[in-house]
Design an enzyme around this catalytic site. Structure first.
Site, mmCIF file in Angstrom:
data_model
loop_
_atom_site.group_PDB
_atom_site.id
_atom_site.type_symbol
_atom_site.label_atom_id
_atom_site.label_comp_id
_atom_site.label_asym_id
_atom_site.label_seq_id
_atom_site.Cartn_x
_atom_site.Cartn_y
_atom_site.Cartn_z
ATOM 1 N N ASP A 82 50.792 46.161 16.717
ATOM 2 C CA ASP A 82 51.677 45.128 16.176
ATOM 3 C C ASP A 82 51.804 44.020 17.209
ATOM 4 O OD1 ASP A 82 53.234 46.531 17.989
ATOM 5 O OD2 ASP A 82 54.953 46.781 16.665
ATOM 6 N N TYR A 84 53.039 41.206 20.035
ATOM 7 C CA TYR A 84 53.893 41.261 21.218
ATOM 8 C C TYR A 84 55.341 41.045 20.786
ATOM 9 C CZ TYR A 84 49.584 40.501 23.951
ATOM 10 O OH TYR A 84 48.332 40.600 24.511
ATOM 11 N N PHE A 95 46.661 40.307 20.502
ATOM 12 C CA PHE A 95 46.454 40.283 21.961
ATOM 13 C C PHE A 95 46.450 38.882 22.569
ATOM 14 C CE2 PHE A 95 44.382 44.226 20.488
ATOM 15 C CZ PHE A 95 45.202 45.140 21.144
ATOM 16 N N HIS A 208 44.925 52.303 22.903
ATOM 17 C CA HIS A 208 45.433 50.939 23.029
ATOM 18 C C HIS A 208 45.333 50.505 24.498
ATOM 19 C CE1 HIS A 208 48.366 47.625 22.892
ATOM 20 N NE2 HIS A 208 48.091 47.574 21.607
#
Length: 244
Positions: A82, A84, A95, A208
């Site tokens: 999801d 930031y 990202f 991740h």
């Protein structure tokens, strides 16, 4: 870069109105169908309710990945979890952060792995910083499984409906004519692996890139070599290299 209150406001969701979220024409019918479905209507109602009680939700443009990368242009899908959840960070591309925003730890690890794997510095000069807009414009669909989040609360919008849309988007790319590399980072992303026709596409899975999981077994992100594997597969298929 110093962020001011007006910068914070400009980075957060203002209203749950898909009319304010542009997408490339090739995605339009699929996005409209989702928001007209019960799952889409429930999601918009939830977002509206949270905004009405003062929740700070990021990003301003949840569908920006679909605006910058048309379905017919997708050559690589990078799928995270999801957005930031810190102020001034999420910009609608998984990202990525806007120019001048300090690199979040996950993005720092992505660049670290690219530098190790491809033996060249990232981000490349003369484009320092953490903006991945150029990737999006060159065929990398930077998507998360869930497309909004509340300030300071990771996974706060998990299970509210976004996954229905992102499932459909992944399946759409898999069914397209071009051969695509899929990089699924983290358990929520890896859960979508079954949506991809692996007889035609390359699927690469890892933890991740967050420092909490980047080195953990069984699929550490650091050392995964996804970037060189993607380029080697593209070359073997007679396809142009990916642009980073």
């Amino acid at each position: 870069m110093t962020l001011f209150p007006e910068d914070f406001a400009a980075s957060q969701l203002q209203a749950a109105d898909p009319a304010d979220w542009p997408v490339a024409p090739g995605w339009r019918s699929q996005v409209d169908a989702f928001f007209q479905s019960p799952a889409g209507a429930d999601l918009l109602a939830y977002l509206t309710q949270r905004l009405q009680v003062g929740a700070v939700i990021f990003p301003l443009q949840p569908l920006r990945a679909l605006e910058l990368t048309a379905p017919e242009d997708v050559r690589l899908v990078i799928l995270g979890q999801d957005p930031y959840h810190g102020r001034g960070q999420a910009e609608g591309l998984a990202f990525s952060v806007a120019p001048g925003v300090p690199l979040p730890p996950s993005l720092r690890n992505i660049f670290k792995e690219m530098q190790r794997d491809l033996a060249r510095p990232f981000p490349p000069a003369p484009i320092p910083g953490g903006s991945l807009v150029a990737w999006a414009k060159n065929g990398t669909l930077l998507l998360n499984t869930c497309l909004t989040v509340e300030e300071g609360e990771a996974h706060s919008h998990r299970g509210k409906g976004w996954e229905v849309l992102t499932d459909a988007l992944i399946a759409r790319v898999s069914q397209g004519h071009q051969r695509v590399v899929f990089m699924f980072w983290g358990a929520p992303a890896q859960a979508k692996r079954a949506l991809v026709d692996q007889t035609r596409h390359l699927v690469l899975c890892a933890n991740h890139p967050s420092p909490l999981s980047a080195l953990r077994p069984p699929l550490p992100f650091l050392g995964c070599a996804h970037f060189s594997q993607a380029q080697a597969w593209r070359k073997a298929q007679g396809l142009a290299p990916l642009a980073w």
